[in-house]
Design a protein around this motif. Sequence first.
Motif, PDB file in Angstrom:
ATOM      1  N   ASP A 248       0.495  -1.336   0.062  1.00  0.00           N
ATOM      2  CA  ASP A 248       0.054  -0.006  -0.047  1.00  0.00           C
ATOM      3  C   ASP A 248       0.791   1.301  -0.108  1.00  0.00           C
ATOM      4  N   LEU A 249       1.501   1.461  -0.990  1.00  0.00           N
ATOM      5  CA  LEU A 249       2.089   2.611  -1.367  1.00  0.00           C
ATOM      6  C   LEU A 249       0.990   3.415  -2.203  1.00  0.00           C
ATOM      7  N   VAL A 250       0.507   4.436  -1.468  1.00  0.00           N
ATOM      8  CA  VAL A 250      -0.436   5.393  -2.014  1.00  0.00           C
ATOM      9  C   VAL A 250       0.115   6.737  -2.199  1.00  0.00           C
ATOM     10  N   VAL A 251       0.001   7.184  -3.646  1.00  0.00           N
ATOM     11  CA  VAL A 251       0.601   8.458  -4.024  1.00  0.00           C
ATOM     12  C   VAL A 251      -0.179   9.211  -5.116  1.00  0.00           C
ATOM     13  N   SER A 252      -0.252  10.467  -4.817  1.00  0.00           N
ATOM     14  CA  SER A 252      -1.021  11.325  -5.720  1.00  0.00           C
ATOM     15  C   SER A 252      -0.130  11.374  -7.136  1.00  0.00           C
ATOM     16  N   ILE A 253      -0.849  11.456  -8.383  1.00  0.00           N
ATOM     17  CA  ILE A 253      -0.131  11.672  -9.727  1.00  0.00           C
ATOM     18  C   ILE A 253      -1.087  12.361 -10.644  1.00  0.00           C
ATOM     19  N   PRO A 254      -0.433  13.198 -11.340  1.00  0.00           N
ATOM     20  CA  PRO A 254      -1.004  13.377 -12.556  1.00  0.00           C
ATOM     21  C   PRO A 254      -1.769  12.531 -13.523  1.00  0.00           C
ATOM     22  N   ASP A 255      -2.870  13.084 -13.999  1.00  0.00           N
ATOM     23  CA  ASP A 255      -3.302  12.120 -15.361  1.00  0.00           C
ATOM     24  C   ASP A 255      -2.472  12.116 -16.288  1.00  0.00           C
ATOM     25  N   GLN A 256      -1.806  13.106 -16.773  1.00  0.00           N
ATOM     26  CA  GLN A 256      -0.821  13.108 -17.895  1.00  0.00           C
ATOM     27  C   GLN A 256       0.306  14.065 -17.263  1.00  0.00           C
TER      28      GLN A 256
ATOM     29  N   PRO B 204      -1.316  16.762  -9.768  1.00  0.00           N
ATOM     30  CA  PRO B 204      -1.917  15.545  -9.198  1.00  0.00           C
ATOM     31  C   PRO B 204      -3.383  15.578  -9.122  1.00  0.00           C
ATOM     32  N   ALA B 205      -3.972  14.688  -9.663  1.00  0.00           N
ATOM     33  CA  ALA B 205      -5.407  14.599  -9.598  1.00  0.00           C
ATOM     34  C   ALA B 205      -5.817  13.057  -9.483  1.00  0.00           C
ATOM     35  N   ASP B 206      -5.216  12.062  -9.410  1.00  0.00           N
ATOM     36  CA  ASP B 206      -5.344  10.728  -9.541  1.00  0.00           C
ATOM     37  C   ASP B 206      -4.451  10.087  -8.385  1.00  0.00           C
TER      38      ASP B 206
ATOM     39  N   SER C 293       2.594   9.133 -14.255  1.00  0.00           N
ATOM     40  CA  SER C 293       1.275   9.678 -14.382  1.00  0.00           C
ATOM     41  C   SER C 293       0.491   8.237 -14.686  1.00  0.00           C
ATOM     42  N   ALA C 294      -0.805   8.877 -14.732  1.00  0.00           N
ATOM     43  CA  ALA C 294      -1.821   7.704 -14.712  1.00  0.00           C
ATOM     44  C   ALA C 294      -1.601   6.991 -16.015  1.00  0.00           C
TER      45      ALA C 294
ATOM     46  N   ASN D  77       0.217  -5.397  -6.860  1.00  0.00           N
ATOM     47  CA  ASN D  77      -1.035  -4.697  -7.040  1.00  0.00           C
ATOM     48  C   ASN D  77      -0.627  -3.342  -7.614  1.00  0.00           C
ATOM     49  N   LEU D  78      -1.419  -2.915  -8.410  1.00  0.00           N
ATOM     50  CA  LEU D  78      -1.401  -1.438  -8.903  1.00  0.00           C
ATOM     51  C   LEU D  78      -2.877  -1.062  -9.323  1.00  0.00           C
ATOM     52  N   VAL D  79      -2.984  -0.102  -8.606  1.00  0.00           N
ATOM     53  CA  VAL D  79      -4.579   0.562  -8.738  1.00  0.00           C
ATOM     54  C   VAL D  79      -4.390   2.046  -9.104  1.00  0.00           C
ATOM     55  N   VAL D  80      -4.883   2.493 -10.149  1.00  0.00           N
ATOM     56  CA  VAL D  80      -4.932   3.844 -10.360  1.00  0.00           C
ATOM     57  C   VAL D  80      -6.285   4.361 -10.399  1.00  0.00           C
ATOM     58  N   GLN D  81      -6.696   5.369  -9.493  1.00  0.00           N
ATOM     59  CA  GLN D  81      -7.899   5.810  -9.270  1.00  0.00           C
ATOM     60  C   GLN D  81      -8.176   7.333  -9.576  1.00  0.00           C
ATOM     61  N   ASP D  82      -9.035   7.861 -10.181  1.00  0.00           N
ATOM     62  CA  ASP D  82      -9.416   9.229 -10.433  1.00  0.00           C
ATOM     63  C   ASP D  82     -10.027   9.962  -9.145  1.00  0.00           C
TER      64      ASP D  82
END
Length: 153
Positions: free
Chosen positions: A52-60, A65-67, A105-106, A148-153
Amino acid sequence: MKKAVFIALGAVVLLALGGGGAYAYLTLTAKPGKHAASPPKPSPIFFAQLADLVVSIPDQAGDPPADFVDVTLQFQTVKEDQLANFSTIEPIIRSQLIGILMRQSAKTLSDPAVRQQIEQQSLEVVNAALQSRHYAQTAPFTAAFITNLVVQD
């Protein structure tokens, strides 16, 4: 008396022939390569998990950062003692891996080549962290896996 000497001499000859035959049999059948070698036992494999490394990242790239990305990584080793060392310096490892993920990015995370590159960079981070703190002289971990790799908006 002659008869006893011949009997004793015959017994010595029979013993010598029996011993020589046993020696010849054992040396001929014990030559290397004659017996099929059993395959070597594989070394046990151990895994250290960084969950569970949770990081905010940009969509592009270039966007704010929005995702969010949630990543679980596992590291393979054959050295069981390194699991405790891994746990000891886990905050250092987490910090460096968050930095790697924040550069993504996502869109880039959907590329398998990028995920493979993250696995390789993660492996290098873990081994370098253990070696720089003198927990290991050589790289103790041999592989990294994103489990595990989950990208969420």
